[in-house]
Motif scaffolding. Structure first.
Motif, PDB file in Angstrom:
ATOM      1  N   GLU A   1      36.565  28.999  40.370  1.00 17.44           N
ATOM      2  CA  GLU A   1      35.696  28.312  40.469  1.00 17.44           C
ATOM      3  C   GLU A   1      34.246  28.864  39.776  1.00 17.44           C
ATOM      4  O   GLU A   1      33.440  28.553  39.423  1.00 17.44           O
ATOM      5  CB  GLU A   1      34.885  30.103  42.032  1.00 17.44           C
ATOM      6  CG  GLU A   1      33.388  29.665  42.528  1.00 17.44           C
ATOM      7  CD  GLU A   1      33.097  30.392  43.550  1.00 17.44           C
ATOM      8  OE1 GLU A   1      32.136  30.814  43.878  1.00 17.44           O
ATOM      9  OE2 GLU A   1      34.002  30.864  43.758  1.00 17.44           O
TER      10      GLU A   1
ATOM     11  N   THR B   1      31.996  26.586  37.616  1.00 22.66           N
ATOM     12  CA  THR B   1      30.338  26.903  36.733  1.00 22.66           C
ATOM     13  C   THR B   1      30.541  27.506  35.562  1.00 22.66           C
ATOM     14  O   THR B   1      29.540  26.104  34.993  1.00 22.66           O
ATOM     15  CB  THR B   1      30.087  28.387  37.772  1.00 22.66           C
ATOM     16  OG1 THR B   1      30.718  28.256  38.497  1.00 22.66           O
ATOM     17  CG2 THR B   1      29.111  29.113  36.919  1.00 22.66           C
TER      18      THR B   1
ATOM     19  N   TRP C   1      27.502  24.530  33.833  1.00 30.35           N
ATOM     20  CA  TRP C   1      27.055  25.131  32.721  1.00 30.35           C
ATOM     21  C   TRP C   1      27.184  24.772  30.706  1.00 30.35           C
ATOM     22  O   TRP C   1      26.204  24.431  30.209  1.00 30.35           O
ATOM     23  CB  TRP C   1      26.734  26.921  32.316  1.00 30.35           C
ATOM     24  CG  TRP C   1      26.270  27.208  31.557  1.00 30.35           C
ATOM     25  CD1 TRP C   1      24.907  28.005  31.691  1.00 30.35           C
ATOM     26  CD2 TRP C   1      26.510  28.268  30.374  1.00 30.35           C
ATOM     27  NE1 TRP C   1      24.476  28.604  30.678  1.00 30.35           N
ATOM     28  CE2 TRP C   1      25.161  28.907  28.715  1.00 30.35           C
ATOM     29  CE3 TRP C   1      27.692  28.300  29.234  1.00 30.35           C
ATOM     30  CZ2 TRP C   1      25.518  29.356  28.741  1.00 30.35           C
ATOM     31  CZ3 TRP C   1      27.763  29.324  27.805  1.00 30.35           C
ATOM     32  CH2 TRP C   1      26.338  29.235  27.875  1.00 30.35           C
TER      33      TRP C   1
END
Length: 325
Positions: free
Chosen positions: A16, A20, A24
Motif C-alpha cells: 500500500e 501511494t 505521488w
C-alpha cells in the motif's frame, strides 16, 4: 511523505505504501526531483539497511542535509522474468567520478554525469542494455550503477551483487566493472562477476575473450583466460585462480534449468549457480544417482523437498548455505 520515502528506501514499505508513493511520484515533476534528492543523500550516507526504530533519525538527517541535484529522465530497457514491480530504475547527478576508491582515475570523467541505477528485486532476474550496446544481466538482489552516456576514454560501471556482461567491443574505450573488492578491465568479452556484500567470497569467471582483474586490497592483477575463475576471500584476503566450466556460472541467465539424466553431484553443483547458494554435502551421499528434472521459478526449498522424497537425504538451509546429509 518524507517518512514514506525513508520507509521505501529502507525496504520497509508495504504494498500500500509503494502504491501511494508511486501515485505521488507520477503526480508532479517536483515530487520526482525531491525523491531523487532524498535518494542521493541516502546513498551517500550509507543508511540503506537501518532498523525500523532508526527511521526517524534517518529522516531528520535527510531533511537537514538535502542538497540540490539535477535529474534527467532515465532511458532504460529492462526485461524481467516474472515480477516487473520488483525492479527500481532511478537517475541521479554525481559530480565528477562516482566511484569510491577506484584506482583507474586516468580514465575518470571530469565532467558531471547523470547516473542510472538499476536494482533487481529478490527472486527476480533481468537485463539492461547499456548506452554502448553492452548487455548486463543482473541476478536477484543485485544493483548496477552506470552513466546515461559513456563519455571520455573509458566505459565504467559499478556492481553490487552478481552480473553477467556481454561487452560491446571498443578497443579505444576499455570497459571497467568495479565491485567492492575487484576491478575488471575488458575490451570486448563475456564474463560473470559475483560480489554480494553478504557473501565472504567474491569471484569473476570468464566465458570468452580476456579480462584483467585487479584486487583492490593488494592491487594484484590477474589476466583470465576462458574457463578460468578468480576467487577472493574478503575475510582472509586469500585468492585462488582455478579452471572451471564457465557455462555453468551463467545458467542463471536462462529462463529454465534442464537436467537430463544428470548425476546428483552435477544437479547440486548446477543448483548452486541457479540459486546463488553454497551446497555442502556429507560423506556417503548417493552422488552417482541420476536425475532428470527441469527447474524454472520454483524456490530452492521446493526442489530440495522433492529430492528428499526420492532420495535418502536430509537438508538444512541457513541463509545462502545448504547442508545435505
Amino acid at each position: 511523505m518524507d517518512e514514506l520515502i525513508i520507509k521505501y528506501l529502507n525496504k520497509a514499505a508495504s504494498e500500500e505504501d509503494k502504491t501511494t508513493l508511486l501515485a505521488w511520484l507520477k503526480a508532479d515533476e517536483t515530487n520526482r526531483e525531491y525523491f531523487l534528492k532524498t535518494q542521493k543523500l541516502w546513498n551517500l550516507s550509507n543508511i540503506h539497511f537501518m532498523p525500523e526504530d532508526e527511521i526517524t533519525k534517518a529522516l531528520d538527517k535527510v531533511n537537514m542535509n538535502i542538497s540540490v541535484i539535477e535529474n534527467r529522465r532515465q532511458k532504460n530497457r529492462l526485461l524481467l522474468f516474472r515480477i516487473a514491480a520488483a525492479v527500481i530504475v532511478i537517475c541521479m547527478l554525481s559530480v565528477g567520478s562516482f566511484y569510491m576508491g577506484v584506482n583507474f582515475n586516468k580514465y575518470a570523467n571530469p565532467e558531471p554525469v547523470t547516473m542510472n541505477q538499476v536494482i533487481m528485486g529478490n527472486g527476480n532476474r533481468g537485463f539492461v542494455t547499456l548506452p554502448d550496446g553492452t548487455v548486463a544481466w543482473l541476478n536477484s538482489g543485485s544493483k548496477l550503477i552506470y552513466p546515461e552516456k559513456f563519455e571520455g576514454k573509458s566505459r565504467s560501471v559499478r556492481l553490487d551483487g552478481e552480473g553477467y556482461f556481454e561487452v560491446k567491443k571498443d578497443e579505444k574505450k576499455p570497459f571497467f566493472v568495479e565491485t567492492e573488492n575487484m576491478i575488471v578491465n575488458v575490451l570486448g568479452t563475456i564474463f560473470d562477476i559475483q560480489n554480494y556484500t553478504r557473501k565472504p567470497v567474491a569471484e569473476t569467471v570468464l566465458m570468452s575473450g580476456k579480462v584483467e582483474v585487479t584486487l583492490k586490497e593488494n592491487n594484484k592483477k590477474f589476466i583470465l583466460q576462458p574457463d578460468q575463475k578468480i576467487s577472493y576471500n574478503k575475510e582472509t584476503g586469500q585468492y585462488k585462480l582455478t579452471q572451471v566450466d564457465a557455462e555453468e556460472y551463467a545458467i542463471w541467465t536462462n529462463d529454465k534449468l534442464i537436467l537430463d539424466s544428470e548425476k546428483l553431484s552435477t544437479v547440486l553443483r548446477k543448483m548452486e549457480h541457479w540459486y546463488g547458494v553454497t551446497i555442502q554435502t556429507a560423506p556417503n551421499l548417493p552422488l552417482d544417482h541420476r536425475l532428470t528434472l527441469t527447474i524454472r521459478y520454483e524456490p530452492k526449498e521446493e526442489i530440495l523437498k522433492m529430492l528428499s522424497l526420492i532420495l535418502p537425504i536430509q537438508y538444512t538451509i541457513n541463509g545462502d548455505l545448504i547442508e545435505i546429509r
